[in-house]
Scaffold this active site. Structure first.
Site, mmCIF file in Angstrom:
data_model
loop_
_atom_site.group_PDB
_atom_site.id
_atom_site.type_symbol
_atom_site.label_atom_id
_atom_site.label_comp_id
_atom_site.label_asym_id
_atom_site.label_seq_id
_atom_site.Cartn_x
_atom_site.Cartn_y
_atom_site.Cartn_z
ATOM 1 C CG ASP B 103 -0.235 -0.194 2.351
ATOM 2 O OD1 ASP B 103 0.249 -1.611 2.512
ATOM 3 O OD2 ASP B 103 -0.266 0.922 2.946
ATOM 4 C CD GLU B 168 3.790 0.910 7.497
ATOM 5 O OE1 GLU B 168 4.724 1.075 8.003
ATOM 6 O OE2 GLU B 168 3.630 1.351 6.159
#
Lengths: 422, 422
Positions: B103, B168
């Site tokens: 991400d 994350e």
């Protein structure tokens, strides 16, 4: 003459419930920007019942856009018309414009409202809801005054030109359109929420947008970026200082009891997209007050000067200068002589109804009066029953007693100004 | 052993274009939150080609939500899987987790980017694009290291567990899901953008939201309202003071060269709906750093204490107290001994490739290392090729030379840590 006044006062006394119900219905129609149609429909229906000559039209942006007083970022007006309704006089008297705006500001945080913002809830002589004070209450007072004259069979010499306009809260395109359509008069009353004070002078105002740049970085190494929020705080502090300096210079006694005669309101700030990033842009939006004695461009110059100062003082701003944009709403200041005949007539009527002298002040906010007077050459007084402090606030409300008193004062003013045709 | 190392180094030297192209494709797939699938598809395809044992699954919120380390405001994970790919060892060696997150944060103001944020543009040895540094470059270094081992025919004793996780940037639900699925190891490397520094300790962090109340009013009588923006400035100043006080107390030499070891980043502020209204609510969002030596709850307590102080000091806040909410992202701090065997192995490999000693510091930001070490009992070192300063920034980029060096250092570390099976 006294007989006519008594007839009017009696009718208005007898028809309080009717006026209250009309305001309630008007408040219950949400007329935030772009959604004015259903509230205008209530106005139109009422004017039709009263037999007024209706003029209903949608603003044509192309017709207005080149005018120097046009200031509007709205593209479409379809379905949300301006309304003018005329009670033609028998001739020979002075004409008057009665101007109210139908648009209301957004409701803000709904959690702060005790009732639904469009409830029209009535409690302890107060009617609640967005627009109740600013300014559907004023509009209801106008309608009641006109209805009283018609219902009592009184004929006036001068024309009464009732206007229910859109866009006041966003720069006055509605009233500008009415002026350019040809509506002018010997005087005008705008019943904005003055709390029953009379405002011959009106503060102008305009909206600004300041873009404050930063440099993005990961929040964990935020020292490698420049926070647009921290930089925006410097701008906010500078604007606070400018507001202070500008207001020290206001000495007109009409402003004596107003804590901040020409405020700079910071109404919006938006910055950042992600909690753990350093924001690279902050956008500040607000409203700058313009004194009745100054021009729009002089006020803009003062704002530009302090931002330039900041651009010089701060290393980051030297490289990334602040930009200012004047957008959306702009209201021209208004400046009527305190001894103008319309002021005298209105004040006399006030004393007759209230038994005391009116408070005469300068309006702490801009109204469509600037356009009516500057563009439409129509002398304007701002006077209405709404409560300034609750305008634009949660739990906005109006005292119904003030509404009834205002409708009487305005009706008596109409009799004197337009003259009764015997 | 030297022979294996030479083989690896030569392969990595010969396959730079291959690694660069892989990173470019990865960057070109926008994988902001909720859109991770297409970048994960690139990872999956690569792992399939390498013959790794793939485990692809969508996070089940219900399985995770009761875990105390779960911290996630995302409801749906459908179509955006976690990926784990294992290179099974022959047995007897130490295992290692290689963890990268797929991400990326939003691009911010696109006008600040010289090229399209997802261009993967290459110029002067730098590859540009959102995620290039944080942390698709690190992930590419991992993949290159694993591919080098496979391509040169070297067999290792210990397992290599490669992980490409989501979430994350929003609190680590992806890595938590991998840990709870059973993935643990004798050590882990997370190639976050350390700029080739080695971080045995990791700053924890968490997101906060502070609601600042005001009282709405018309901007022209703004003195009748209370500006939530002006009140928010007081909160911002208080947080700046808190940050200063907390950082004075940090004395660990690993933080020596970090200007603000545990920053409080104010990442967002939103207030107001209308330029000419006094705003009645300001919402501040940010990220608070947590020292490796302190607990999440101790840090929260310090924040709560200063807000309480403000609630006492300010009349308005006494009536309308500030509220704090800990929402969204939360990263546990990590704290590995500087002389842990994994630190030694990685440092030795660094010296072999770079010919100089590595800089060993504390990480200035939280990583998924906190979850891997605290929940997964896996010793974690954070080390990667990306450039801290450009992470989350416009024009994010990575030096390809660092990417190649990191892949060599990591590959040599794998040989030593997992041991070559002769």
């Amino acid at each position: 003459m006294n007989n006519h006044e008594e007839l009017i006062k009696q009718w208005l006394k007898d028809n309080r419930a009717r006026g209250t119900r009309f305001l309630q219905i008007l408040v219950q129609e949400n007329s935030t920007r772009g959604n004015e149609s259903s509230a205008q429909a209530v106005i139109i229906e009422k004017c039709r019942q009263l037999g007024l000559n209706l003029d209903i039209w949608e603003i044509d942006r192309d017709e207005l856009k080149e005018h120097e007083a046009f200031c509007c970022d709205r593209q479409g007006f379809e379905g949300n018309p301006n309304v003018v309704a005329v009670l033609k006089g028998t001739g020979g008297g002075k004409s008057i414009i009665l101007n109210g705006h139908i648009d209301v500001v957004p409701v803000g945080d709904e959690k702060n409202w005790e009732h639904d913002p469009f409830s029209g809830h009535i409690e302890c002589g107060k009617l609640y809801g967005r627009g109740s004070t600013d300014m559907k209450g004023g509009t209801a007072a106008l309608i009641m005054a006109v209805e009283a004259i018609i219902a009592t069979g009184i004929k006036l010499k001068g024309d009464i030109i009732f206007q229910s306009v859109i866009e006041e809260e966003s720069g006055g395109a509605g009233t500008l359109a009415a002026v350019l359509r040809g509506y002018q008069a010997d005087g005008a009353i705008i019943p904005e929420p003055t709390g029953m004070k009379i405002f011959p002078k009106q503060q102008g105002s305009m909206w600004f947008r300041i873009n404050v740049k930063g440099r993005a970085a990961h929040g964990g190494t935020r020292y490698e970026g420049i926070s647009a929020i921290e930089k925006a705080v410097l701008v906010i502090q500078k604007l606070q200082q400018l507001e202070k300096n500008r207001n020290i210079k206001i000495t007109d006694p009409l402003f004596n009891s107003i804590p901040i005669p020409i405020p700079i309101n910071i109404g919006k700030i938006n910055s950042g997209e992600w909690p753990s990033s350093v924001p690279d842009l902050a956008v500040i939006e607000g409203r700058m007050g313009v004194s009745p004695e100054e021009t729009i461009s002089a006020a803009r110059g003062e704002m530009a000067a302090v931002l330039d100062e900041l651009n010089q003082q701060d290393d980051w701003f030297q490289e990334n200068p602040l930009g200012i944009e004047w957008f959306g709403g702009r209201w021209l200041p208004g400046n009527l002589e305190v001894d103008h005949p319309l002021m005298k007539t209105l004040s006399e009527s006030f004393v007759e109804i209230k038994g005391e002298k009116p408070v005469i002040e300068a309006s702490p906010w801009g109204t469509d009066g600037g356009i009516l007077s500057n563009v439409g050459n129509t002398p304007v007084v701002v006077f209405g029953p709404g409560i300034t402090a609750t305008a634009h606030d949660a739990n906005e409300h109006i005292l119904l007693e003030d509404l009834f008193a205002a409708s009487k004062i305005i009706a008596l003013t109409l009799l004197k100004w337009c003259e009764v045709s015997e």
